[in-house]
Design a protein around this motif. Sequence first.
Motif, mmCIF file in Angstrom:
data_model
loop_
_atom_site.group_PDB
_atom_site.id
_atom_site.type_symbol
_atom_site.label_atom_id
_atom_site.label_comp_id
_atom_site.label_asym_id
_atom_site.label_seq_id
_atom_site.Cartn_x
_atom_site.Cartn_y
_atom_site.Cartn_z
ATOM 1 N N UNK A 1 0.813 -1.214 0.000
ATOM 2 C CA UNK A 1 0.000 0.000 0.000
ATOM 3 C C UNK A 1 0.849 1.268 0.000
ATOM 4 N N UNK A 2 2.169 1.121 -0.057
ATOM 5 C CA UNK A 2 3.033 2.281 -0.265
ATOM 6 C C UNK A 2 2.844 2.861 -1.667
ATOM 7 N N UNK A 3 2.236 2.086 -2.557
ATOM 8 C CA UNK A 3 1.933 2.588 -3.894
ATOM 9 C C UNK A 3 0.890 3.705 -3.826
ATOM 10 N N UNK A 4 1.018 4.685 -4.704
ATOM 11 C CA UNK A 4 -0.002 5.708 -4.831
ATOM 12 C C UNK A 4 -1.229 5.134 -5.533
ATOM 13 N N UNK A 5 -2.395 5.684 -5.231
ATOM 14 C CA UNK A 5 -3.596 5.350 -5.984
ATOM 15 C C UNK A 5 -4.403 4.178 -5.487
ATOM 16 N N UNK A 6 -3.952 3.527 -4.417
ATOM 17 C CA UNK A 6 -4.676 2.339 -3.942
ATOM 18 C C UNK A 6 -6.061 2.713 -3.420
ATOM 19 N N UNK A 7 -6.118 3.788 -2.663
ATOM 20 C CA UNK A 7 -7.413 4.204 -2.117
ATOM 21 C C UNK A 7 -8.399 4.540 -3.236
ATOM 22 N N UNK A 8 -7.920 5.262 -4.250
ATOM 23 C CA UNK A 8 -8.790 5.634 -5.362
ATOM 24 C C UNK A 8 -9.276 4.407 -6.132
ATOM 25 N N UNK A 9 -8.407 3.419 -6.294
ATOM 26 C CA UNK A 9 -8.807 2.198 -6.989
ATOM 27 C C UNK A 9 -9.907 1.476 -6.213
ATOM 28 N N UNK A 10 -9.737 1.378 -4.905
ATOM 29 C CA UNK A 10 -10.752 0.718 -4.087
ATOM 30 C C UNK A 10 -12.078 1.469 -4.114
ATOM 31 N N UNK A 11 -11.994 2.783 -4.059
ATOM 32 C CA UNK A 11 -13.218 3.573 -4.088
ATOM 33 C C UNK A 11 -13.948 3.433 -5.417
ATOM 34 N N UNK A 12 -13.209 3.080 -6.455
ATOM 35 C CA UNK A 12 -13.825 2.843 -7.756
ATOM 36 C C UNK A 12 -14.509 1.477 -7.811
ATOM 37 N N UNK A 13 -14.124 0.586 -6.877
ATOM 38 C CA UNK A 13 -14.664 -0.769 -6.889
ATOM 39 C C UNK A 13 -15.834 -0.958 -5.946
ATOM 40 N N UNK A 14 -15.812 -0.296 -4.781
ATOM 41 C CA UNK A 14 -16.856 -0.503 -3.767
ATOM 42 C C UNK A 14 -17.361 0.845 -3.271
ATOM 43 N N UNK A 15 -18.501 0.813 -2.597
ATOM 44 C CA UNK A 15 -19.112 2.040 -2.094
ATOM 45 C C UNK A 15 -18.771 2.308 -0.636
ATOM 46 N N UNK A 16 -18.214 1.325 0.065
ATOM 47 C CA UNK A 16 -17.910 1.487 1.476
ATOM 48 C C UNK A 16 -16.755 2.461 1.704
ATOM 49 N N UNK A 17 -16.626 2.863 2.961
ATOM 50 C CA UNK A 17 -15.518 3.725 3.360
ATOM 51 C C UNK A 17 -14.197 2.974 3.175
ATOM 52 N N UNK A 18 -13.184 3.688 2.712
ATOM 53 C CA UNK A 18 -11.854 3.105 2.520
ATOM 54 C C UNK A 18 -10.861 3.863 3.411
ATOM 55 N N UNK A 19 -10.071 3.116 4.151
ATOM 56 C CA UNK A 19 -9.037 3.752 4.967
ATOM 57 C C UNK A 19 -7.711 3.019 4.778
ATOM 58 N N UNK A 20 -6.666 3.784 4.516
ATOM 59 C CA UNK A 20 -5.316 3.208 4.442
ATOM 60 C C UNK A 20 -4.705 3.306 5.837
ATOM 61 N N UNK A 21 -4.290 2.171 6.379
ATOM 62 C CA UNK A 21 -3.748 2.165 7.743
ATOM 63 C C UNK A 21 -2.226 2.221 7.719
ATOM 64 N N UNK A 22 -1.697 3.284 8.311
ATOM 65 C CA UNK A 22 -0.264 3.437 8.498
ATOM 66 C C UNK A 22 -0.021 3.687 9.982
ATOM 67 N N UNK A 23 0.756 2.854 10.668
ATOM 68 C CA UNK A 23 1.022 3.090 12.090
ATOM 69 C C UNK A 23 1.561 4.499 12.323
#
Length: 486
Positions: free
Chosen positions: A328-350
Amino acid sequence: MKEHYYVALDIGSTSVKAVVGEKFHDGVNVIGTGQTFTDGISRGMIKDFELARNAIKDTIKKAKISSGIEIDEVFLKMPITGTEFGTGEEELRFGGNSTEITGEHIEELLETIREREMHNDKEVITVFPNYFRVDDLHEVADPKEMMATQSLSVNAGIILINRSLLMNAVKCVEDSGLTVLDVYSDAVNYQHVLSESEVELGGAVIDIGADLTQFGYYERGALKFAGSLPVGGSHITNDLSEAFNTPFEVAEKVKHQYGHAFFDLASDEDIVRLPQRDGEPDVEVTPKDLADIIELRLEEMLLDVFAELQAAGITRVSGGFIVTGGTVNLLGVKELLQDLVSEKIRIHIPKQMGARKPEYASAISTISSGIMFDELLEYVTIDNYETEPGEAVGETPAEDSGSFFTGLFNKRKENNARQLEEENNQYSYDGESAETPQNDEEYSDYAYEDDRPDEPVTRSDEETKRPDKPKDYRGYMKKLFKNLFE
């Protein structure tokens, strides 16, 4: 004053990681880390003992240097691969006698379930309570200090893992000069990545590593489903290498520097020169060219995860998807997920200093599991990273049960009892106990911010090859899962 440190050892997809932490209010304070990449492991399993052993030693050495702590005992994290799940119930009867419930009663219940569920080829590595019932009247998460006259019962989740996989991992760690105090499955650890509302409403964690994608679904405070797929970030790298005829090492570097997981947002202005494996002249590509390959593979992995959830009867994830892991260090993961599902998306970084990388999320969660069970069973009482005196728990029944894991459990219990005795002596001054300062300041060990950089999600159950699916099929699948999780 004696500090109580926890060391989590994470034998991951392609590297060994160690995190040294301590309890700090309601979170974990990280005081040191170590990481060593190695070819001796694959998808969390030992592939070459010597290489893996050397990587463990090197990782622990780095963690010692960074933390300033001598390390000889660790909590070992095990992957979800080769894991089975079940539930069990057990009850203690008090016969009408008023009894204050202690950690010993809880331990007895959980250990009885552990011993009853032993199999020839499977080992019970974790028995975790879903809820307790006091006198069959009401359900509670932690019954300690409550009074019961009739009974205390528990409904518990059971995690079993292939015995050979566990024995080899523990042997490799102990051959490295370390003692394994306890073993925790990622299926239990991932709950600590979630917020209280996420784990209550129904949240799905997706951890995308280099060679392995793991996921868990939690609802109403308990684990409901977990699984893993043997694909990850290295498969994206391999796709780039094949698509552009460039060495794997070059593809890996380019992926991190210029890669983007969402084609629509990738740049088409920058030029990247890629050397060819066959000696031909370098080729020029843009980040958008790279994104076309990256998005295809990552989308495929996510669709596989969604298919697994659907097969388990999970068609609504009200708490949202929480994505972590090195990929998930890659850019664009959140946007890709949001394009696939309607639920909330959160990227977890400690959020802990020194460990602000998604690849450390699993190891930090292992420490959280260690703290959770220590406090539940009253091995130690910890506040503000200071250890208070406490009573050692009683003997574990059936020590000669033949369970490989029982030996680990007893070693941990003996170690905690010894440490508590030392602390009792240290805290005792002329027959009086020194009080530990209390601090009401709140501290959050994990960040749940929406403004984090885009990060990837992924998952797959089998070694998947890049599909030759037509674009319209991918569009159909995206619509299908979009509707599924709405």
